[in-house]
Scaffold this active site. Structure first.
Site, PDB file in Angstrom:
ATOM      1  N   LYS A 147       0.857  -1.187   0.000  1.00  0.00           N
ATOM      2  CA  LYS A 147       0.000   0.000   0.000  1.00  0.00           C
ATOM      3  C   LYS A 147       0.887   1.230   0.000  1.00  0.00           C
ATOM      4  O   LYS A 147       1.957   1.224   0.625  1.00  0.00           O
ATOM      5  CB  LYS A 147      -0.874   0.000   1.261  1.00  0.00           C
TER       6      LYS A 147
ATOM      7  N   GLY B 183     -20.806   6.532   5.105  1.00  0.00           N
ATOM      8  CA  GLY B 183     -19.918   6.951   4.017  1.00  0.00           C
ATOM      9  C   GLY B 183     -20.558   6.681   2.677  1.00  0.00           C
ATOM     10  O   GLY B 183     -20.844   5.530   2.326  1.00  0.00           O
TER      11      GLY B 183
ATOM     12  N   VAL C 138     -17.715   3.640  -3.038  1.00  0.00           N
ATOM     13  CA  VAL C 138     -18.253   2.317  -2.680  1.00  0.00           C
ATOM     14  C   VAL C 138     -19.629   2.444  -2.020  1.00  0.00           C
ATOM     15  O   VAL C 138     -20.587   1.786  -2.418  1.00  0.00           O
ATOM     16  CB  VAL C 138     -17.278   1.573  -1.731  1.00  0.00           C
TER      17      VAL C 138
HETATM   18  P1  NAD Z   1     -14.421   7.703  -1.035  1.00  0.00           P
HETATM   19  O1  NAD Z   1     -13.397   8.701  -0.626  1.00  0.00           O
HETATM   20  O2  NAD Z   1     -14.998   7.774  -2.408  1.00  0.00           O
HETATM   21  O3  NAD Z   1     -15.658   7.720  -0.004  1.00  0.00           O
HETATM   22  C1  NAD Z   1     -15.536   7.847   1.363  1.00  0.00           C
HETATM   23  C2  NAD Z   1     -16.772   8.612   1.838  1.00  0.00           C
HETATM   24  O4  NAD Z   1     -16.811   8.598   3.271  1.00  0.00           O
HETATM   25  C3  NAD Z   1     -16.771  10.085   1.417  1.00  0.00           C
HETATM   26  O5  NAD Z   1     -18.025  10.410   0.834  1.00  0.00           O
HETATM   27  C4  NAD Z   1     -16.529  10.823   2.733  1.00  0.00           C
HETATM   28  O6  NAD Z   1     -17.147  12.113   2.758  1.00  0.00           O
HETATM   29  C5  NAD Z   1     -17.169   9.877   3.723  1.00  0.00           C
HETATM   30  N1  NAD Z   1     -16.722  10.025   5.099  1.00  0.00           N
HETATM   31  C6  NAD Z   1     -15.477  10.277   5.564  1.00  0.00           C
HETATM   32  N2  NAD Z   1     -15.481  10.321   6.914  1.00  0.00           N
HETATM   33  C7  NAD Z   1     -16.737  10.055   7.299  1.00  0.00           C
HETATM   34  C8  NAD Z   1     -17.376   9.944   8.561  1.00  0.00           C
HETATM   35  N3  NAD Z   1     -16.703  10.106   9.706  1.00  0.00           N
HETATM   36  N4  NAD Z   1     -18.695   9.666   8.591  1.00  0.00           N
HETATM   37  C9  NAD Z   1     -19.393   9.508   7.455  1.00  0.00           C
HETATM   38  N5  NAD Z   1     -18.849   9.610   6.225  1.00  0.00           N
HETATM   39  C10 NAD Z   1     -17.538   9.882   6.153  1.00  0.00           C
HETATM   40  O7  NAD Z   1     -13.751   6.257  -0.773  1.00  0.00           O
HETATM   41  P2  NAD Z   1     -14.218   4.836  -1.315  1.00  0.00           P
HETATM   42  O8  NAD Z   1     -13.412   4.484  -2.514  1.00  0.00           O
HETATM   43  O9  NAD Z   1     -15.702   4.789  -1.382  1.00  0.00           O
HETATM   44  O10 NAD Z   1     -13.696   3.907  -0.136  1.00  0.00           O
HETATM   45  C11 NAD Z   1     -14.407   3.826   1.085  1.00  0.00           C
HETATM   46  C12 NAD Z   1     -13.752   2.777   1.957  1.00  0.00           C
HETATM   47  O11 NAD Z   1     -13.746   1.525   1.271  1.00  0.00           O
HETATM   48  C13 NAD Z   1     -12.289   3.060   2.318  1.00  0.00           C
HETATM   49  O12 NAD Z   1     -12.021   2.548   3.597  1.00  0.00           O
HETATM   50  C14 NAD Z   1     -11.517   2.271   1.283  1.00  0.00           C
HETATM   51  O13 NAD Z   1     -10.216   1.953   1.722  1.00  0.00           O
HETATM   52  C15 NAD Z   1     -12.393   1.053   1.161  1.00  0.00           C
HETATM   53  N6  NAD Z   1     -12.263   0.322  -0.088  1.00  0.00           N
HETATM   54  C16 NAD Z   1     -12.521   0.922  -1.268  1.00  0.00           C
HETATM   55  C17 NAD Z   1     -12.428   0.175  -2.433  1.00  0.00           C
HETATM   56  C18 NAD Z   1     -12.750   0.774  -3.789  1.00  0.00           C
HETATM   57  O14 NAD Z   1     -12.952   0.000  -4.739  1.00  0.00           O
HETATM   58  N7  NAD Z   1     -12.840   2.087  -3.914  1.00  0.00           N
HETATM   59  C19 NAD Z   1     -12.031  -1.176  -2.407  1.00  0.00           C
HETATM   60  C20 NAD Z   1     -11.801  -1.774  -1.159  1.00  0.00           C
HETATM   61  C21 NAD Z   1     -11.920  -1.010  -0.001  1.00  0.00           C
END
Ligand code: NAD
Length: 360
Positions: free
Chosen positions: A80, A180, A184
């Protein structure tokens, strides 16, 4: 500084600190394991409160990627990268180029992709400076933005958990709290809405909340209340570390199954959930859909239908973990960790085996 005796750095292969002052880049690339293949895992850009916090995140996330990739049956190891900075104000073409050069210098031991704070378009900029990158737009039918596959995998995981913990064969009428609403979480909401589930949502971005209310009829709650809703399923899809000795006693969901990485603050929190009778879908098992897709894009070994089939298989993999947890009384997190560690240990042992003696 006693680096090698730190427990968080107990079993990583290497950690690279990158500085490029002209480009404004400060980054850490943690390679947990290459035993199964090149270490693959996304790049996160985040305004960390300290260098230590960034290092801790890189170490935890890279180990999680090793476990995730091993459990998904992928021929890749875990790594990572984290870039220290605010993605809204500190990101630039020069910074992404410098990051790409840094990845390239690792010679393929680490393959990068998008994560929180980094977009598919950013990865295209990185790809101008290294070929060790995946999750690119239009690169391969199976690849590109991983989030749709991640969200679908989480949906399958919720289905497995609902069947096991709630005796529910379908998701219609199930109440799910989604924390969130990003790449995702929002797509997960759409999938759940299409299946007839009721949604309770929160995000620190009010625009995303309004969209979910308008599009899915979701009920909005405050961001600091979403974990504690009386719902069937809690789906953490923001940043990690939300499940802790402080939050777990207050949870009112029967199931925790969401897309966020590193949902448990410490290893003790998996058993803590189990003791409360809450079924936990280990995060790195349920959220593997995205890495399945970007791995296929990188290796070019699967077509789109085969990728979706592997994403669907997350449901069976979790069902098996839940079955073993019920039979043994162990926490699901412990069962998954033990299995992932065995897969990686066996691969390391094969790597370490002495070369075959010449027979002639
Ligand atoms: P993203 O940045 O698109 O979305 C994260 C969302 O969470 C944002 O809308 C943000 O405003 C919100 N957020 C942040 N802090 C918050 C809080 N305290 N309360 C409520 N909402 C809050 O990220 P993503 O790509 O959707 O990823 C989300 C999670 O999933 C992360 O932990 C990431 O590591 C994990 N993940 C993502 C993927 C992927 O394909 N994108 C794959 C595996 C794991």
């Amino acid at each position: 500084m006693a680096v090698f005796s730190q427990t968080s750095y107990a079993d990583h292969e290497s950690v690279t600190f990158v500085r490029d002052p002209a480009a404004g880049l400060r980054a850490i690339v943690a390679i947990h394991s290459t035993a199964l293949g090149p270490a693959m895992g996304g790049c996160r850009m985040y305004a960390y409160p300290s260098d230590d916090a960034a290092l801790a995140d890189a170490l935890r996330l890279s180990r999680g990627m090793s476990y995730k990739n091993a459990m998904a049956g992928l021929p890749i190891g875990g790594g990572k990268a984290v870039i220290l900075g605010d993605p809204r104000s500190d990101k630039s073409e020069a910074l992404l180029a410098a990051f790409g050069r840094a990845v390239d210098r690792l010679g393929g031991r680490y393959v990068t992709a998008e994560d929180v704070g980094i977009t598919v378009a950013d990865m295209s900029a990185v790809a101008r400076h290294t070929r060790y990158v995946t999750g690119l737009p239009g690169a391969h039918a199976a690849g590109g933005d991983p989030s749709p596959k991640t969200a679908r995998g989480v949906l399958h995981g919720i289905r497995a958990a609902a069947r096991c913990a709630l005796g529910r064969g379908d998701l219609a009428g199930l109440t799910v709290a989604v924390q969130g609403l990003g790449a995702v979480g929002y797509k997960l909401c759409r999938e759940l809405h299409e299946q007839g589930a009721r949604l309770v949502v929160a995000d620190v971005n009010p625009l995303q909340v309004q969209r979910a209310r308008d599009e899915f009829g979701a009920t909005a709650v405050a961001a600091d209340e979403i974990l504690f809703q009386e719902v069937d399923v809690l789906a953490p899809c923001a940043l990690g570390g939300g499940l802790s000795e402080h939050s777990i006693p207050r949870l009112r969901a029967r199931v925790v199954a969401g897309g966020a990485n590193n949902q448990l603050l410490t290893e003790a929190d998996g058993p803590r959930l189990a003791r409360r009778g809450i079924l936990y879908a280990p995060d790195y098992v349920i959220n593997a859909g995205g890495i399945i897709a970007v791995c296929a894009e990188y290796l070019g070994d699967l077509n789109e239908a085969q990728v979706w089939a592997k994403v669907t298989a997350i449901e069976d993999r979790l069902t098996e973990i839940f079955r073993r947890a019920a039979a043994s009384g162990e926490a699901t997190s412990r069962i998954a960790d033990a299995e992932a560690e065995t897969i990686i240990r066996n691969a390391r042992a094969r790597d370490a085996a002495p070369p075959l003696a010449r027979t002639a």
